[in-house]
Design an enzyme around this catalytic site. Structure first.
Site, PDB file in Angstrom:
ATOM      1  N   SER A  20      58.060 -39.891  27.838  1.00 17.41           N
ATOM      2  CA  SER A  20      56.718 -39.315  27.685  1.00 17.41           C
ATOM      3  C   SER A  20      56.773 -37.896  27.114  1.00 17.41           C
ATOM      4  O   SER A  20      57.546 -37.056  27.582  1.00 17.41           O
ATOM      5  CB  SER A  20      56.010 -39.281  29.037  1.00 17.41           C
ATOM      6  OG  SER A  20      54.788 -38.579  28.908  1.00 17.41           O
ATOM      7  N   LYS A  71      48.980 -48.423  32.915  1.00 15.56           N
ATOM      8  CA  LYS A  71      47.615 -48.058  32.496  1.00 15.56           C
ATOM      9  C   LYS A  71      46.554 -49.073  32.933  1.00 15.56           C
ATOM     10  O   LYS A  71      45.427 -48.705  33.215  1.00 15.56           O
ATOM     11  CB  LYS A  71      47.548 -47.923  30.974  1.00 15.56           C
ATOM     12  CG  LYS A  71      48.237 -46.705  30.406  1.00 15.56           C
ATOM     13  CD  LYS A  71      47.919 -46.670  28.913  1.00 15.56           C
ATOM     14  CE  LYS A  71      48.601 -45.576  28.179  1.00 15.56           C
ATOM     15  NZ  LYS A  71      48.050 -45.432  26.809  1.00 15.56           N
ATOM     16  N   ASN A  92      44.166 -43.820  31.234  1.00 18.48           N
ATOM     17  CA  ASN A  92      45.331 -42.977  30.920  1.00 18.48           C
ATOM     18  C   ASN A  92      45.222 -41.580  31.534  1.00 18.48           C
ATOM     19  O   ASN A  92      46.162 -40.794  31.449  1.00 18.48           O
ATOM     20  CB  ASN A  92      45.566 -42.891  29.405  1.00 18.48           C
ATOM     21  CG  ASN A  92      44.548 -42.014  28.696  1.00 18.48           C
ATOM     22  OD1 ASN A  92      43.502 -41.707  29.245  1.00 18.48           O
ATOM     23  ND2 ASN A  92      44.857 -41.621  27.485  1.00 18.48           N
ATOM     24  N   ASP A 108      42.078 -42.126  24.852  1.00 16.12           N
ATOM     25  CA  ASP A 108      42.727 -42.546  23.595  1.00 16.12           C
ATOM     26  C   ASP A 108      41.750 -42.640  22.427  1.00 16.12           C
ATOM     27  O   ASP A 108      42.112 -42.355  21.281  1.00 16.12           O
ATOM     28  CB  ASP A 108      43.427 -43.901  23.781  1.00 16.12           C
ATOM     29  CG  ASP A 108      44.739 -43.762  24.539  1.00 16.12           C
ATOM     30  OD1 ASP A 108      45.299 -42.649  24.558  1.00 16.12           O
ATOM     31  OD2 ASP A 108      45.193 -44.759  25.127  1.00 16.12           O
ATOM     32  N   ALA A 135      45.653 -55.863  18.224  1.00 15.89           N
ATOM     33  CA  ALA A 135      44.499 -56.081  19.111  1.00 15.89           C
ATOM     34  C   ALA A 135      44.875 -55.852  20.574  1.00 15.89           C
ATOM     35  O   ALA A 135      44.285 -56.457  21.469  1.00 15.89           O
ATOM     36  CB  ALA A 135      43.935 -57.488  18.895  1.00 15.89           C
ATOM     37  N   GLY A 137      45.844 -52.835  23.779  1.00 21.12           N
ATOM     38  CA  GLY A 137      45.081 -51.775  24.425  1.00 21.12           C
ATOM     39  C   GLY A 137      44.782 -50.625  23.466  1.00 21.12           C
ATOM     40  O   GLY A 137      43.668 -50.097  23.434  1.00 21.12           O
ATOM     41  N   ILE A 223      49.328 -45.239  14.401  1.00 22.64           N
ATOM     42  CA  ILE A 223      49.291 -44.554  15.695  1.00 22.64           C
ATOM     43  C   ILE A 223      50.699 -44.415  16.278  1.00 22.64           C
ATOM     44  O   ILE A 223      50.888 -43.732  17.265  1.00 22.64           O
ATOM     45  CB  ILE A 223      48.312 -45.202  16.696  1.00 22.64           C
ATOM     46  CG1 ILE A 223      48.824 -46.531  17.201  1.00 22.64           C
ATOM     47  CG2 ILE A 223      46.920 -45.348  16.099  1.00 22.64           C
ATOM     48  CD1 ILE A 223      48.127 -46.917  18.492  1.00 22.64           C
ATOM     49  N   GLY A 246      50.770 -40.459  13.643  1.00 22.44           N
ATOM     50  CA  GLY A 246      50.211 -40.708  14.966  1.00 22.44           C
ATOM     51  C   GLY A 246      50.322 -39.543  15.945  1.00 22.44           C
ATOM     52  O   GLY A 246      49.829 -39.638  17.074  1.00 22.44           O
TER      53      GLY A 246
END
Ligand code: ATR
Length: 284
Positions: A20, A71, A92, A108, A135, A137, A223, A246
């Site tokens: 992260s 999430k 998130n 997001d 398609a 999240g 992204i 992204g």
């Protein structure tokens, strides 16, 4: 900065959590604004998720981010979920409110739109149709942002058609589903192409997409941010399309949480981009 008895605590929970960028992002903003706060990565297993989510506010945390793979699960563990997070189906960002109540948000869609606008300040939904690949999240957040911004022709392409149809059912009007085998034709006449799949990420294959019918005036946004220049962006750039990486999206998605937890509106600057990139080790 040294911690005090009054340090405001925030965190990101995930499993694993080492990948992260959020600690580096929020750590930069805390230092930049001289805030008595701390933001830490917490590796939480699925079995411990419910306990962790309940415990954090009781031991003084003002909120936390949630990353892969938690999430979706956190949606059911908070006291209140914002409508946008409900539509996306994932949380998130969690904010601890009065009395320890937990509010779940999804930032997001906000991050995507701000990232798009920072790379393409003059983008306007009236420029023309948008093709979105994927398609999952992330795609749902992107679709919501585009529809809210006023896009009226959104071509949604996914390897598994049924999943795209689910998004179209939920978001209605502007979304048309395109079967995977027709993905290249879906680029005909678009003003913007967005990749929301994991293809092109370090360790994954490149997105298998022929750009021949993409207008030269179209912008292409990925992204994926590791690497910063995905094979998709490299091919788009080589044929003269404007490209948007992204990183902007991920930096901007952190802003609402930081503002709520620490009471200061943070900014995404070139210096912040450089600081986060230095920690990513993805070049450029
Ligand atoms: P996220 O929440 O990050 O969007 P996800 O829900 O796992 O992640 O969605 C991943 C997306 O990448 C999906 O659109 C997935 O397509 P499927 O719905 O058909 O699984 C897409 N994806 C993953 N691997 C792919 C591949 N090899 N080719 C094409 N699309 C792929």
């Amino acid at each position: 900065m040294a911690m005090t008895g009054k340090t405001r605590l925030a965190a990101v929970i995930g499993w694993p959590v080492g990948h992260s960028i959020s600690p580096r992002l929020h750590g930069y903003w805390l230092g930049h604004h001289g805030i008595d706060g701390a933001y830490m990565p917490l590796a939480v297993r699925l079995d411990d998720l419910a306990d962790a989510v309940r415990l954090l506010p009781r031991i003084g945390f003002v909120g936390f981010n949630v990353t892969v793979p938690h999430k979706e699960a956190v949606l059911a563990l908070v006291d209140e979920v914002d409508p946008e997070a409900l539509s996306i189906g994932a949380v998130n960002t969690v904010i601890v409110e009065a009395g320890g109540r937990l509010r779940g948000k999804n930032t997001d869609a906000f991050g995507f739109l701000q990232g798009l606008r920072s790379g393409f300040p003059d983008w306007d939904p009236g420029h023309g149709p948008v093709a979105v690949i994927g398609a999952g999240g992330a795609s749902r957040a992107v679709c919501i942002a585009l529809i809210d911004a006023g896009v009226t022709d959104l071509r949604l392409v996914n390897r598994t058609l049924a999943r795209a149809e689910g998004v179209a059912r939920d978001f209605g009007g502007p979304v048309t589903c395109v079967p995977w085998q027709h993905r290249s034709e879906a680029l005909d006449g678009v003003a913007l192409l967005v990749n929301t799949t994991t293809q092109g990420m370090t360790g994954e294959a490149a997105l298998d997409l022929d750009l021949a019918s993409l207008p030269k005036a179209a912008a292409v946004m990925d992204i994926v941010y590791a690497p910063l220049e995905t094979p998709l962006l490299a091919s788009a750039r080589a044929r003269g399309n404007r490209v948007i990486d992204g990183l902007g999206m991920i930096l901007h998605q952190g802003r609402p949480g930081f503002a709520a937890w620490f009471g200061t509106e943070p900014e995404v600057t070139e210096e912040l981009r450089r600081h986060v990139l230095a920690g990513l080790d993805v070049g450029k």
